[in-house]
Design a protein around this motif. Structure first.
Motif, short mmCIF file in Angstrom:
data_model
loop_
_atom_site.label_atom_id
_atom_site.label_comp_id
_atom_site.label_asym_id
_atom_site.label_seq_id
_atom_site.Cartn_x
_atom_site.Cartn_y
_atom_site.Cartn_z
N GLY A 147 0.81 -1.20 0.00
CA GLY A 147 0.00 0.00 0.00
C GLY A 147 0.85 1.26 0.00
N GLN A 148 0.31 2.31 0.56
CA GLN A 148 1.06 3.57 0.66
C GLN A 148 2.13 3.42 1.74
OE1 GLN A 148 0.89 6.35 -1.13
NE2 GLN A 148 2.48 7.37 0.08
N HIS A 150 4.36 4.06 4.77
CA HIS A 150 4.26 4.94 5.92
C HIS A 150 5.60 5.09 6.64
CE1 HIS A 150 -0.38 4.24 6.49
NE2 HIS A 150 -0.08 4.93 5.39
N SER A 250 0.22 1.00 4.29
CA SER A 250 -1.20 0.94 4.62
C SER A 250 -1.79 -0.45 4.43
CB SER A 250 -1.96 1.95 3.76
OG SER A 250 -1.77 1.67 2.37
N LYS A 251 -1.15 -1.31 3.64
CA LYS A 251 -1.67 -2.65 3.39
C LYS A 251 -0.83 -3.75 4.02
CE LYS A 251 -3.89 -1.67 -1.10
NZ LYS A 251 -3.89 -2.05 -2.55
#
Length: 339
Positions: A147-148, A150, A250-251
């Motif tokens: 995901g994004q 972080h 995010s994932k």
């Protein structure tokens, strides 16, 4: 291109020069080790004899003047890199250069301008990008699997202190050691750093503090894509060469840990035991050195953009200078203040 051979000369026959020379002579399809050069001519001749190469010299300019040599691998001392890049470019040679290009941004930009003017290819030796495990993490991040991004976490700790004389001329821990980790932050995130904050101290040997450097450091940074990154460094990990990365997003999370000489696991009353990490960079990244040189040779023969460009060589130096200023001034430093 099929059946083409790239004749490569190696400039600088120290530890890393010997690794690249041996790989070029034995492990790189499409490449031929054509010559060796070192200010200590004896070192160049000994390496050439070992690898059955006929040309060896104490003057690297002989390699640049040799029309049969199409590329050079610059593995000499850092203070010679930018100058030799400019001379090699003017001679029409494609260039592989160990990191860093220089510690001075003006000299780096002059070298990159010379490469662009000559129309030759330049690849910088950030070998960790080519480690299969690290490359897989980058592939997963780029594919969106985590995901994004972080948080990016990098641990990089050497097994022992270098000589104090080396410390004094190394440019400091951020330009000598952490520079690889700065490159990995860019590689893993696909983003540039915006702001850097660094703290450090000489916790291993006070003599390093007296030499104007630190042996233990933590660097935090904010990236332009919004992610946060942290690097922790030590010059001495008693258990071996500690190299770990993680990208948390995010994932999910993607990570790669240390490599060991074998995969045994002993479980007994005293606990669970396994082998220590591989001793140092020559052992840990042996495969990566082969893959990166193959990539350079293929880029030249196929007229492709090298996978690690001059800009990739410039940006970690900017980051290192920002971290150095942050440590000295005790504040966060924006990269715009440096570049």
């Amino acid at each position: 291109m099929a059946n083409q051979v790239l004749n490569v000369g190696v400039i600088g026959c120290g530890r890393i020069g010997c690794i690249h020379a041996e790989n070029l002579a034995t492990r790189i399809p499409g490449a031929r080790l054509a010559a060796t050069a070192d200010v200590a001519a004896t070192s160049a001749k000994e390496l050439a004899a070992q690898l059955h190469v006929s040309k060896a010299t104490g003057d690297y300019r002989e390699l640049l003047a040799d029309a049969a040599i199409g590329a050079v691998a610059i593995c000499s001392s850092t203070d010679t890199h930018s100058r030799i890049i400019q001379e090699a470019a003017a001679a029409g040679k494609h260039i592989f250069c160990e990191k860093p290009i220089d510690y001075d941004l003006a000299r780096i930009r002059a070298a990159l301008a010379a490469v662009e003017k000559a129309g030759v290819k330049l690849q910088i030796g950030f070998n960790r990008r080519f480690d299969p495990s690290f490359a897989k993490v980058r592939e997963l991040v780029a594919s969106g699997a985590v995901g994004q991004p972080h948080v990016i976490r990098i641990t990089s700790r050497d097994p022992g202190l270098p000589p104090l004389d080396y410390i004094k001329v190394s440019g400091g821990i951020f330009l000598d050691m952490t520079i690889h980790d700065f490159d990995m932050v860019r590689f893993l995130s696909g983003s540039e750093a915006e702001e850097i904050y660094a703290i450090g101290d000489a916790l291993v040997d006070p003599a390093i503090r007296d030499a104007g450097d630190v042996d233990t450091a933590i660097v935090t940074m904010r990236l332009k894509n919004g992610a946060l990154a942290t690097i922790d460094n030590s010059r001495k990990a008693v258990y071996g060469y500690d190299q770990r990365i993680e990208v948390f997003g995010s994932k999910g999370s993607a990570s790669a840990g240390n490599r060991t000489p074998d995969a045994h696991l002993l479980m007994d009353r005293a606990g669970v035991h396994e082998a220590k990490p591989l001793h140092f960079f020559l052992e840990r990244y042996a495969e990566a050195y082969v893959i990166e040189m193959r990539a350079f040779v293929e880029a030249v023969l196929n007229d492709q953009k090298p996978p690690v460009t001059g800009v990739d060589g410039l940006q970690p130096v900017v980051m290192g200078l920002a971290a150095t200023r942050s440590l000295r001034e005790g504040r966060a430093v924006k990269l715009s203040e440096i570049s």
